[in-house]
Structures are given as structure tokens and as C-alpha cells.
Design a protein around this motif. Structure first.
Motif, PDB file in Angstrom:
ATOM      1  N   ALA A 257      -9.800   5.969  -1.979  1.00 54.83           N
ATOM      2  CA  ALA A 257      -8.922   6.902  -2.690  1.00 54.83           C
ATOM      3  C   ALA A 257      -7.516   6.316  -2.695  1.00 54.83           C
ATOM      4  N   PHE A 258      -6.882   6.370  -3.865  1.00 51.71           N
ATOM      5  CA  PHE A 258      -5.523   5.837  -3.998  1.00 51.71           C
ATOM      6  C   PHE A 258      -4.724   6.720  -4.942  1.00 51.71           C
ATOM      7  N   ALA A 259      -3.393   6.567  -4.881  1.00 49.60           N
ATOM      8  CA  ALA A 259      -2.502   7.341  -5.750  1.00 49.60           C
ATOM      9  C   ALA A 259      -1.164   6.630  -5.843  1.00 49.60           C
ATOM     10  N   PRO A 260      -0.380   6.954  -6.886  1.00 50.67           N
ATOM     11  CA  PRO A 260       0.988   6.445  -6.919  1.00 50.67           C
ATOM     12  C   PRO A 260       1.725   6.911  -5.665  1.00 50.67           C
ATOM     13  N   TYR A 261       2.678   6.101  -5.216  1.00 51.45           N
ATOM     14  CA  TYR A 261       3.408   6.401  -3.989  1.00 51.45           C
ATOM     15  C   TYR A 261       4.887   6.547  -4.295  1.00 51.45           C
ATOM     16  N   GLY A 262       5.400   7.727  -4.086  1.00 51.15           N
ATOM     17  CA  GLY A 262       6.829   7.963  -4.273  1.00 51.15           C
ATOM     18  C   GLY A 262       7.253   7.944  -5.728  1.00 51.15           C
ATOM     19  N   PRO A 263       8.553   7.870  -5.950  1.00 53.68           N
ATOM     20  CA  PRO A 263       9.074   7.958  -7.315  1.00 53.68           C
ATOM     21  C   PRO A 263       8.867   6.678  -8.129  1.00 53.68           C
ATOM     22  N   ASP A 264       8.576   5.566  -7.465  1.00 58.26           N
ATOM     23  CA  ASP A 264       8.388   4.300  -8.159  1.00 58.26           C
ATOM     24  C   ASP A 264       6.925   4.146  -8.538  1.00 58.26           C
ATOM     25  N   ASP A 265       6.624   4.264  -9.824  1.00 59.50           N
ATOM     26  CA  ASP A 265       5.233   4.198 -10.281  1.00 59.50           C
ATOM     27  C   ASP A 265       4.598   2.832 -10.117  1.00 59.50           C
ATOM     28  N   SER A 266       5.361   1.840  -9.668  1.00 61.77           N
ATOM     29  CA  SER A 266       4.775   0.514  -9.495  1.00 61.77           C
ATOM     30  C   SER A 266       4.209   0.322  -8.088  1.00 61.77           C
ATOM     31  N   VAL A 267       4.453   1.285  -7.201  1.00 58.29           N
ATOM     32  CA  VAL A 267       3.926   1.212  -5.840  1.00 58.29           C
ATOM     33  C   VAL A 267       2.812   2.251  -5.701  1.00 58.29           C
ATOM     34  N   PHE A 268       1.678   1.816  -5.166  1.00 59.58           N
ATOM     35  CA  PHE A 268       0.527   2.687  -4.951  1.00 59.58           C
ATOM     36  C   PHE A 268       0.172   2.692  -3.473  1.00 59.58           C
ATOM     37  N   LYS A 269      -0.525   3.739  -3.067  1.00 57.31           N
ATOM     38  CA  LYS A 269      -0.968   3.832  -1.679  1.00 57.31           C
ATOM     39  C   LYS A 269      -2.478   4.019  -1.648  1.00 57.31           C
ATOM     40  N   LEU A 270      -3.124   3.205  -0.818  1.00 57.38           N
ATOM     41  CA  LEU A 270      -4.540   3.362  -0.539  1.00 57.38           C
ATOM     42  C   LEU A 270      -4.644   4.376   0.585  1.00 57.38           C
ATOM     43  N   HIS A 271      -5.155   5.551   0.286  1.00 57.73           N
ATOM     44  CA  HIS A 271      -5.236   6.622   1.283  1.00 57.73           C
ATOM     45  C   HIS A 271      -6.493   6.523   2.136  1.00 57.73           C
ATOM     46  N   LYS A 272      -7.582   6.028   1.532  1.00 59.17           N
ATOM     47  CA  LYS A 272      -8.859   5.974   2.240  1.00 59.17           C
ATOM     48  C   LYS A 272      -9.679   4.829   1.684  1.00 59.17           C
ATOM     49  N   ILE A 273     -10.428   4.196   2.573  1.00 55.54           N
ATOM     50  CA  ILE A 273     -11.464   3.258   2.151  1.00 55.54           C
ATOM     51  C   ILE A 273     -12.489   3.219   3.269  1.00 55.54           C
ATOM     52  N   TYR A 274     -13.731   3.542   2.927  1.00 55.58           N
ATOM     53  CA  TYR A 274     -14.809   3.618   3.908  1.00 55.58           C
ATOM     54  C   TYR A 274     -16.110   3.152   3.289  1.00 55.58           C
ATOM     55  N   VAL A 275     -16.885   2.439   4.080  1.00 56.94           N
ATOM     56  CA  VAL A 275     -18.273   2.136   3.728  1.00 56.94           C
ATOM     57  C   VAL A 275     -19.133   2.514   4.927  1.00 56.94           C
ATOM     58  N   LEU A 276     -20.405   2.757   4.660  1.00 60.87           N
ATOM     59  CA  LEU A 276     -21.322   3.102   5.741  1.00 60.87           C
ATOM     60  C   LEU A 276     -21.278   2.031   6.832  1.00 60.87           C
ATOM     61  N   PRO A 277     -21.312   2.426   8.106  1.00 62.93           N
ATOM     62  CA  PRO A 277     -21.247   1.440   9.188  1.00 62.93           C
ATOM     63  C   PRO A 277     -22.291   0.325   9.054  1.00 62.93           C
ATOM     64  N   ALA A 278     -23.487   0.637   8.608  1.00 64.55           N
ATOM     65  CA  ALA A 278     -24.538  -0.383   8.484  1.00 64.55           C
ATOM     66  C   ALA A 278     -24.215  -1.423   7.413  1.00 64.55           C
ATOM     67  N   THR A 279     -23.289  -1.110   6.492  1.00 61.09           N
ATOM     68  CA  THR A 279     -22.950  -2.050   5.422  1.00 61.09           C
ATOM     69  C   THR A 279     -21.650  -2.799   5.696  1.00 61.09           C
ATOM     70  N   GLN A 280     -20.948  -2.481   6.776  1.00 60.64           N
ATOM     71  CA  GLN A 280     -19.692  -3.166   7.079  1.00 60.64           C
ATOM     72  C   GLN A 280     -19.970  -4.645   7.313  1.00 60.64           C
ATOM     73  N   GLY A 281     -19.111  -5.480   6.774  1.00 63.81           N
ATOM     74  CA  GLY A 281     -19.287  -6.919   6.877  1.00 63.81           C
ATOM     75  C   GLY A 281     -20.129  -7.512   5.763  1.00 63.81           C
ATOM     76  N   SER A 282     -20.598  -6.677   4.839  1.00 64.55           N
ATOM     77  CA  SER A 282     -21.472  -7.147   3.758  1.00 64.55           C
ATOM     78  C   SER A 282     -20.714  -7.478   2.472  1.00 64.55           C
ATOM     79  N   GLY A 283     -19.411  -7.233   2.439  1.00 67.73           N
ATOM     80  CA  GLY A 283     -18.624  -7.475   1.232  1.00 67.73           C
ATOM     81  C   GLY A 283     -18.386  -6.232   0.400  1.00 67.73           C
TER      82      GLY A 283
END
Length: 181
Positions: free
Chosen positions: A80-106
Motif C-alpha cells: 500500500a502506498f500514497a502521496p506523502y505530504g504536500p509535495d506530490d513527487s514524494v510517495f510513502k510505502l505504508h505496507k508491503i507483505y508477502v506470506l512467510p513461506a514465499t519470503q526470499g522468492s522474489g
């Protein structure tokens, strides 16, 4: 196995919650107390909270799933991501998750690349994220070109998140991508 990346809608909220029920405890058990994990999970992943994140907070949720139809498709991760603050050129990654069994798989890299490309398409020149100072995911982010720019302590209810803020410039042109990967 082919994968599909797509934008989530409010109808995907129950599936996101089911996925997080498999991810949160294994991801955070080494760095947070069980009480803090439960508090944060129920605060951040209640259906009404996710709906608010998607609508009011304008977070775009990107789902990663196997490329099947209906019940043949399985959700493996999301970001999940969204623009960050008043500058529309900066974005923030709020969340990134994959199932534990798939971690390290790319798959995490695939999701992150998709977020970066979407941010570039929207005029983004920088992507920020927060990661707990004790989370081993910091190494993953550094391998993807993120660098620590500061420390930040954030109160969430009665608990504190002790994070690094990391940044990555989004200087290269977007990679061509399609809904199916």
C-alpha cells in the motif's frame, strides 16, 4: 507459476485481513510483544480502518496473487502506498507483505518494483518507508536501493514504534509492465 498484480478495491478487504492473519504474528514476534502485535493488528487491519486507508487516506493497495480464475487464484502478498505530504513527487510505502513461506522468492521485490513504477507514473521522484529498527526487512530494503535518512519514534496507542525512515530516489524511467506478470 504466473502471477498477477492488481489494484485492490474495498471488496478485497476480507481477503487482505485473512492474509495478514497469516503474516503479522510470524513477522513481528521477534521484535514486538504479543499484546502490541494484537493491538496494532486490530487497529490497522479492522475492516473500517482498511476502508479508511483506501478512501480517506488515498492509499493504493496492490495485490499480488497467482494468475488463476476465481478460487484458483491465491493472494500471496500486498503493498500500500500514497502521496506523502504536500509535495506530490514524494510517495510513502505504508505496507508491503508477502506470506512467510514465499519470503526470499522474489515476490516482495516484484511488489516493490510495481509500487515504484506506479509512483513514477504518477510523477514520483522519491519513495519513503518506515521499518522497525529491529526488523530484518531493513536488509531487503537496502538491497533494493533504500537508505536510512533518520530515526523516528511513533506512538500507536499505548505502544511505541521505533523506526528507521528510509528513502529511495525514483530516477529511472518506469519499467513497462502489465496487469499479468
Amino acid at each position: 507459476m504466473p502471477f498477477k498484480l492488481r489494484t485492490a478495491t474495498p471488496t478485497d478487504i476480507p481477503a487482505i485481513i485473512r492474509l495478514q492473519e497469516q503474516i503479522w504474528e510470524p513477522t513481528y514476534r521477534a521484535i514486538l510483544t504479543p499484546e502490541q502485535i494484537e493491538y496494532m493488528f486490530t487497529t490497522m487491519y479492522a475492516p473500517e480502518s482498511l476502508l479508511d486507508q483506501m478512501t480517506t487516506q488515498q492509499q493504493t493497495f496492490v495485490l499480488l496473487e497467482t494468475d488463476g480464475e476465481g478460487q484458483d487464484s491465491a493472494l500471496l502478498g500486498f503493498a500500500a502506498f500514497a502521496p506523502y505530504g504536500p509535495d506530490d513527487s514524494v510517495f510513502k510505502l505504508h505496507k508491503i507483505y508477502v506470506l512467510p513461506a514465499t519470503q526470499g522468492s522474489g515476490l516482495g521485490k516484484m511488489l516493490l518494483t510495481e509500487v515504484e513504477n506506479r509512483c513514477r507514473t504518477l510523477g514520483g521522484t522519491e519513495l519513503l518507508l518506515n521499518v522497525n529498527r529491529y526488523n530484518k526487512a531493513r536488509t531487503f530494503y537496502e538491497k533494493q536501493g533504500f537508505r536510512v535518512v533518520r530515526e523516528e519514534d511513533i506512538a500507536i496507542g499505548p505502544y511505541w514504534m521505533n523506526d528507521y525512515v528510509m528513502s529511495k530516489p525514483l530516477l529511472t524511467p518506469p519499467v513497462n509492465h502489465s496487469e499479468s506478470v
